[in-house]
Design a protein around this motif. Sequence first.
Motif, PDB file in Angstrom:
ATOM      1  N   ALA A 264       0.835  -1.208   0.000  1.00 35.23           N
ATOM      2  CA  ALA A 264       0.000   0.000   0.000  1.00 35.23           C
ATOM      3  C   ALA A 264       0.866   1.254   0.000  1.00 35.23           C
ATOM      4  O   ALA A 264       0.609   2.196  -0.758  1.00 35.23           O
ATOM      5  CB  ALA A 264      -0.931  -0.009   1.210  1.00 35.23           C
ATOM      6  N   LYS A 265       1.912   1.269   0.820  1.00 34.90           N
ATOM      7  CA  LYS A 265       2.796   2.437   0.895  1.00 34.90           C
ATOM      8  C   LYS A 265       3.518   2.678  -0.433  1.00 34.90           C
ATOM      9  O   LYS A 265       3.728   3.826  -0.837  1.00 34.90           O
ATOM     10  CB  LYS A 265       3.800   2.270   2.034  1.00 34.90           C
ATOM     11  N   LEU A 266       3.903   1.601  -1.111  1.00 34.41           N
ATOM     12  CA  LEU A 266       4.585   1.743  -2.400  1.00 34.41           C
ATOM     13  C   LEU A 266       3.679   2.380  -3.454  1.00 34.41           C
ATOM     14  O   LEU A 266       4.149   3.091  -4.340  1.00 34.41           O
ATOM     15  CB  LEU A 266       5.081   0.385  -2.894  1.00 34.41           C
ATOM     16  N   ALA A 267       2.383   2.143  -3.357  1.00 38.30           N
ATOM     17  CA  ALA A 267       1.434   2.680  -4.329  1.00 38.30           C
ATOM     18  C   ALA A 267       1.041   4.118  -4.030  1.00 38.30           C
ATOM     19  O   ALA A 267       0.552   4.824  -4.911  1.00 38.30           O
ATOM     20  CB  ALA A 267       0.184   1.804  -4.362  1.00 38.30           C
ATOM     21  N   THR A 268       1.286   4.574  -2.806  1.00 33.96           N
ATOM     22  CA  THR A 268       0.827   5.883  -2.355  1.00 33.96           C
ATOM     23  C   THR A 268       1.323   7.034  -3.224  1.00 33.96           C
ATOM     24  O   THR A 268       0.559   7.937  -3.567  1.00 33.96           O
ATOM     25  CB  THR A 268       1.262   6.110  -0.886  1.00 33.96           C
ATOM     26  N   LYS A 269       2.580   7.003  -3.609  1.00 30.63           N
ATOM     27  CA  LYS A 269       3.170   8.108  -4.384  1.00 30.63           C
ATOM     28  C   LYS A 269       2.368   8.405  -5.648  1.00 30.63           C
ATOM     29  O   LYS A 269       2.089   9.558  -5.965  1.00 30.63           O
ATOM     30  CB  LYS A 269       4.624   7.796  -4.728  1.00 30.63           C
ATOM     31  N   GLY A 270       1.991   7.373  -6.369  1.00 30.58           N
ATOM     32  CA  GLY A 270       1.231   7.546  -7.604  1.00 30.58           C
ATOM     33  C   GLY A 270      -0.135   8.164  -7.368  1.00 30.58           C
ATOM     34  O   GLY A 270      -0.584   9.016  -8.139  1.00 30.58           O
ATOM     35  N   TYR A 271      -0.798   7.755  -6.298  1.00 29.51           N
ATOM     36  CA  TYR A 271      -2.115   8.312  -5.986  1.00 29.51           C
ATOM     37  C   TYR A 271      -2.002   9.793  -5.649  1.00 29.51           C
ATOM     38  O   TYR A 271      -2.796  10.612  -6.105  1.00 29.51           O
ATOM     39  CB  TYR A 271      -2.772   7.568  -4.821  1.00 29.51           C
ATOM     40  N   VAL A 272      -1.005  10.138  -4.834  1.00 33.28           N
ATOM     41  CA  VAL A 272      -0.799  11.538  -4.451  1.00 33.28           C
ATOM     42  C   VAL A 272      -0.463  12.378  -5.677  1.00 33.28           C
ATOM     43  O   VAL A 272      -1.007  13.479  -5.857  1.00 33.28           O
ATOM     44  CB  VAL A 272       0.289  11.660  -3.360  1.00 33.28           C
ATOM     45  N   GLU A 273       0.408  11.873  -6.533  1.00 35.11           N
ATOM     46  CA  GLU A 273       0.759  12.607  -7.756  1.00 35.11           C
ATOM     47  C   GLU A 273      -0.471  12.861  -8.626  1.00 35.11           C
ATOM     48  O   GLU A 273      -0.642  13.959  -9.164  1.00 35.11           O
ATOM     49  CB  GLU A 273       1.820  11.845  -8.552  1.00 35.11           C
ATOM     50  N   ASP A 274      -1.325  11.866  -8.756  1.00 32.23           N
ATOM     51  CA  ASP A 274      -2.550  12.036  -9.552  1.00 32.23           C
ATOM     52  C   ASP A 274      -3.448  13.120  -8.959  1.00 32.23           C
ATOM     53  O   ASP A 274      -3.986  13.958  -9.683  1.00 32.23           O
ATOM     54  CB  ASP A 274      -3.329  10.726  -9.647  1.00 32.23           C
TER      55      ASP A 274
ATOM     56  N   SER B 136       0.673  -3.523  -7.136  1.00 39.18           N
ATOM     57  CA  SER B 136       1.871  -2.709  -7.356  1.00 39.18           C
ATOM     58  C   SER B 136       1.541  -1.306  -7.831  1.00 39.18           C
ATOM     59  O   SER B 136       2.253  -0.712  -8.626  1.00 39.18           O
ATOM     60  CB  SER B 136       2.793  -3.378  -8.376  1.00 39.18           C
ATOM     61  N   GLY B 137       0.414  -0.774  -7.358  1.00 34.17           N
ATOM     62  CA  GLY B 137       0.043   0.600  -7.686  1.00 34.17           C
ATOM     63  C   GLY B 137      -0.451   0.796  -9.095  1.00 34.17           C
ATOM     64  O   GLY B 137      -0.613   1.920  -9.539  1.00 34.17           O
ATOM     65  N   GLN B 138      -0.710  -0.278  -9.808  1.00 33.89           N
ATOM     66  CA  GLN B 138      -1.184  -0.137 -11.179  1.00 33.89           C
ATOM     67  C   GLN B 138      -2.694  -0.236 -11.202  1.00 33.89           C
ATOM     68  O   GLN B 138      -3.281  -1.022 -10.499  1.00 33.89           O
ATOM     69  CB  GLN B 138      -0.609  -1.240 -12.061  1.00 33.89           C
ATOM     70  N   LEU B 139      -3.312   0.574 -12.044  1.00 36.35           N
ATOM     71  CA  LEU B 139      -4.767   0.509 -12.208  1.00 36.35           C
ATOM     72  C   LEU B 139      -5.133  -0.270 -13.427  1.00 36.35           C
ATOM     73  O   LEU B 139      -4.440  -0.333 -14.368  1.00 36.35           O
ATOM     74  CB  LEU B 139      -5.353   1.919 -12.308  1.00 36.35           C
TER      75      LEU B 139
END
Length: 100
Positions: free
Chosen positions: A47-57, A97-100
């Motif tokens: 979950a933490k690894l995926a966080t950066k992408g969500y915040v950037e979006d 892995s943070g991918q949608l």
Amino acid sequence: MTTIWHNLKESVINTYNALGLAWWVEIETQNPRCTYYFGPFISSTDAKLATKGYVEDLETEGAQGIVVNVKKCKPENLTIADDLGERIDRKVTPVFSGQL
């Protein structure tokens, strides 16, 4: 072999989520005043690894006052728009892995 691993991981995540044991990324924004849930994940590390992408979006969309929390939960609504008094229920889909 990759497909088998992917299917097994998805099955485990769905089971964890059904039991309320899955990890979710909760992101609150002050402007607009919203709460978003992203997940489910099998571990807090995923979950933490995926966080950066969500915040950037969200930043790209102009969100301000972003606060991130990674926690075990089972959200009823994946998007809560407090400014509009709305609760938006997106279909729950496992994210790997943070991918949608």
